[in-house]
Motif scaffolding. Structure first.
Motif, short mmCIF file in Angstrom:
data_model
loop_
_atom_site.label_atom_id
_atom_site.label_comp_id
_atom_site.label_asym_id
_atom_site.label_seq_id
_atom_site.Cartn_x
_atom_site.Cartn_y
_atom_site.Cartn_z
N GLU A 68 -60.08 18.78 -76.27
CA GLU A 68 -59.61 19.33 -77.55
C GLU A 68 -58.12 19.60 -77.57
O GLU A 68 -57.53 19.96 -76.56
N THR A 69 -57.54 19.42 -78.76
CA THR A 69 -56.15 19.79 -79.03
C THR A 69 -56.13 20.57 -80.34
O THR A 69 -56.68 20.10 -81.35
N ASP A 70 -55.52 21.75 -80.32
CA ASP A 70 -55.46 22.59 -81.52
C ASP A 70 -54.12 22.43 -82.23
O ASP A 70 -53.08 22.28 -81.59
N ARG A 71 -54.18 22.50 -83.55
CA ARG A 71 -52.97 22.49 -84.36
C ARG A 71 -53.08 23.56 -85.44
O ARG A 71 -54.13 23.74 -86.04
N LYS A 72 -51.97 24.27 -85.66
CA LYS A 72 -51.92 25.33 -86.67
C LYS A 72 -51.08 24.84 -87.84
O LYS A 72 -49.94 24.36 -87.65
N VAL A 73 -51.62 24.99 -89.04
CA VAL A 73 -50.98 24.44 -90.23
C VAL A 73 -51.02 25.44 -91.37
O VAL A 73 -52.01 26.17 -91.53
N ARG A 74 -49.93 25.52 -92.13
CA ARG A 74 -49.91 26.28 -93.39
C ARG A 74 -49.97 25.30 -94.55
O ARG A 74 -49.27 24.29 -94.54
N VAL A 75 -50.80 25.63 -95.53
CA VAL A 75 -51.04 24.70 -96.63
C VAL A 75 -50.79 25.40 -97.97
O VAL A 75 -51.28 26.51 -98.20
N LYS A 76 -50.02 24.74 -98.84
CA LYS A 76 -49.78 25.23 -100.19
C LYS A 76 -50.29 24.17 -101.17
O LYS A 76 -50.14 22.96 -100.93
N SER A 77 -50.87 24.64 -102.28
CA SER A 77 -51.42 23.72 -103.27
C SER A 77 -51.04 24.18 -104.68
O SER A 77 -50.90 25.37 -104.93
N LEU A 78 -50.88 23.20 -105.56
CA LEU A 78 -50.49 23.50 -106.94
C LEU A 78 -51.24 22.58 -107.89
O LEU A 78 -51.23 21.36 -107.74
N GLU A 79 -51.90 23.17 -108.90
CA GLU A 79 -52.50 22.38 -109.96
C GLU A 79 -51.42 21.88 -110.90
O GLU A 79 -50.47 22.61 -111.20
N VAL A 80 -51.58 20.66 -111.36
CA VAL A 80 -50.62 20.08 -112.31
C VAL A 80 -51.39 19.66 -113.56
O VAL A 80 -52.32 18.86 -113.48
N GLU A 81 -51.00 20.20 -114.69
CA GLU A 81 -51.71 19.88 -115.93
C GLU A 81 -51.53 18.41 -116.29
O GLU A 81 -50.42 17.88 -116.30
N GLY A 82 -52.64 17.73 -116.52
CA GLY A 82 -52.60 16.34 -116.91
C GLY A 82 -52.42 15.36 -115.78
O GLY A 82 -52.27 14.15 -116.00
N ASP A 83 -52.43 15.84 -114.53
CA ASP A 83 -52.27 14.95 -113.39
C ASP A 83 -53.00 15.56 -112.20
O ASP A 83 -53.61 16.63 -112.31
N GLY A 84 -52.92 14.89 -111.03
CA GLY A 84 -53.55 15.42 -109.84
C GLY A 84 -52.77 16.57 -109.24
O GLY A 84 -51.64 16.87 -109.65
N ASP A 85 -53.36 17.22 -108.24
CA ASP A 85 -52.72 18.37 -107.60
C ASP A 85 -51.57 17.93 -106.70
O ASP A 85 -51.48 16.77 -106.29
N LYS A 86 -50.71 18.91 -106.35
CA LYS A 86 -49.68 18.70 -105.35
C LYS A 86 -50.00 19.56 -104.14
O LYS A 86 -50.54 20.66 -104.28
N GLY A 87 -49.69 19.05 -102.95
CA GLY A 87 -49.99 19.79 -101.73
C GLY A 87 -48.88 19.66 -100.71
O GLY A 87 -48.22 18.63 -100.60
N LEU A 88 -48.65 20.74 -99.96
CA LEU A 88 -47.65 20.76 -98.90
C LEU A 88 -48.27 21.37 -97.65
O LEU A 88 -48.78 22.49 -97.69
N SER A 89 -48.24 20.63 -96.55
CA SER A 89 -48.77 21.10 -95.28
C SER A 89 -47.64 21.17 -94.27
O SER A 89 -46.90 20.20 -94.10
N VAL A 90 -47.51 22.32 -93.59
CA VAL A 90 -46.45 22.52 -92.60
C VAL A 90 -47.08 22.88 -91.27
O VAL A 90 -47.87 23.83 -91.18
N PHE A 91 -46.75 22.12 -90.22
CA PHE A 91 -47.32 22.34 -88.89
C PHE A 91 -46.48 23.35 -88.12
O PHE A 91 -45.25 23.20 -88.01
N ASP A 92 -47.14 24.38 -87.58
CA ASP A 92 -46.47 25.41 -86.80
C ASP A 92 -46.69 25.27 -85.30
O ASP A 92 -45.83 25.65 -84.50
N GLU A 93 -47.83 24.76 -84.89
CA GLU A 93 -48.17 24.59 -83.48
C GLU A 93 -49.00 23.31 -83.33
O GLU A 93 -49.71 22.92 -84.27
#
Length: 269
Positions: A68-93
């Motif tokens: 096994e290998t572990d990874r820590k990630v922070r995730v942000k998400s945003l709904e967009v009217e009339g289109d798909g969502d936006k997402g941002l993932s940032v790896f910390d470890e």
């Protein structure tokens, strides 16, 4: 036809169709394609209106020997009217991926836009549409798995009703209509009470079983929206798997479009 699907999805979301009403409408449909589409619309309608969110993710990569290998990630998400969502993932470890950031713009029609920031090279790399089926950060999730679910990007076929862990579910087959998908089809198990995804089976372009994702540990937020806090993606062809554990969900934190642009990748810490 696509414009009709978009309008229908937005209508379902705006009127806040209850699960009972959605189930009654689905029961009245006999055509397998229309019935599958109705389930997909209900899924989308029951997960629309949450605005923005932030969460933490632990990703556990397992090879076929069980290492096994572990990874820590922070995730942000945003709904967009009339289109798909936006997402941002940032790896910390761990340290070798620290600062790596992944940005995705899902779209209702056409290919999604995705970028990867590699801190060692100090540059932003655009993920080409022909590479969306490739593994995301060494996991068993593909780049295309990181996009938000959009009804209009698939054709559907209702297969049957079933049960998972005592819950009644719909089983629906979906066929990607966008270019360069790594999948010929997926089969999804969706519960009838809240329209949550419990399982997805993925099939490669040859039609062979490729992966299965199991979703569990559901929790409700804002008295309406459900999130599965554990996802297990198992690759049947390689013996590898990826376990994702979610925590610290927060909604309506004030995120906006400025938090999801290419320049935000380099400053995402």
């Amino acid at each position: 036809m696509k414009k009709f699907l978009i309008l229908a999805s937005l209508f379902l979301a705006s009127v806040g169709v209850s699960a009972d009403d959605a189930n009654k409408r689905i029961a009245e449909i006999s055509d397998a394609k229309e019935k599958g589409l109705a389930v997909a619309k209900a899924m989308k309608a029951h997960n629309t209106g949450w605005g923005d969110s932030e969460a933490k993710m632990t990703m556990i990569l397992r090879d076929k020997s069980g290492n096994e290998t572990d990874r820590k990630v922070r995730v942000k998400s945003l709904e967009v009217e009339g289109d798909g969502d936006k997402g941002l993932s940032v790896f910390d470890e761990p340290r070798d991926v620290e600062g790596t950031a992944f940005l995705t713009y899902s779209h209702i029609e056409g290919n999604d836009d995705q970028w990867l920031y590699l801190p060692a090279l100090k540059r932003v790399k655009r993920i080409s549409s022909s590479n969306k089926s490739g593994p995301w950060m060494g996991s068993e999730f593909a780049y295309e798995d990181l996009s938000s679910f959009e009804v209009e990007k698939y054709d559907y076929k209702f297969l049957r009703e079933d049960e998972i862990d005592g819950e009644k579910v719909y089983v629906v087959e979906s066929y990607p209509t966008y270019d360069n998908s790594g999948y010929s089809k997926t089969i999804t198990w969706v519960d009838q009470e809240h329209f949550r995804v419990h399982r997805i089976e993925f099939f490669d372009q040859k039609g062979d079983a490729l992966k299965t994702m199991e979703v569990s540990d559901f929790k409700q937020y804002l008295d309406k929206y459900w999130r599965g806090h554990k996802q297990v993606m198992t690759n049947h062809q390689t013996g590898k798997s990826t376990v994702v554990k979610w925590s610290d969900y927060q909604f309506n934190t004030g995120l906006d479009e400025d938090d999801f642009n290419k320049s935000s990748l380099k400053r995402a810490r």
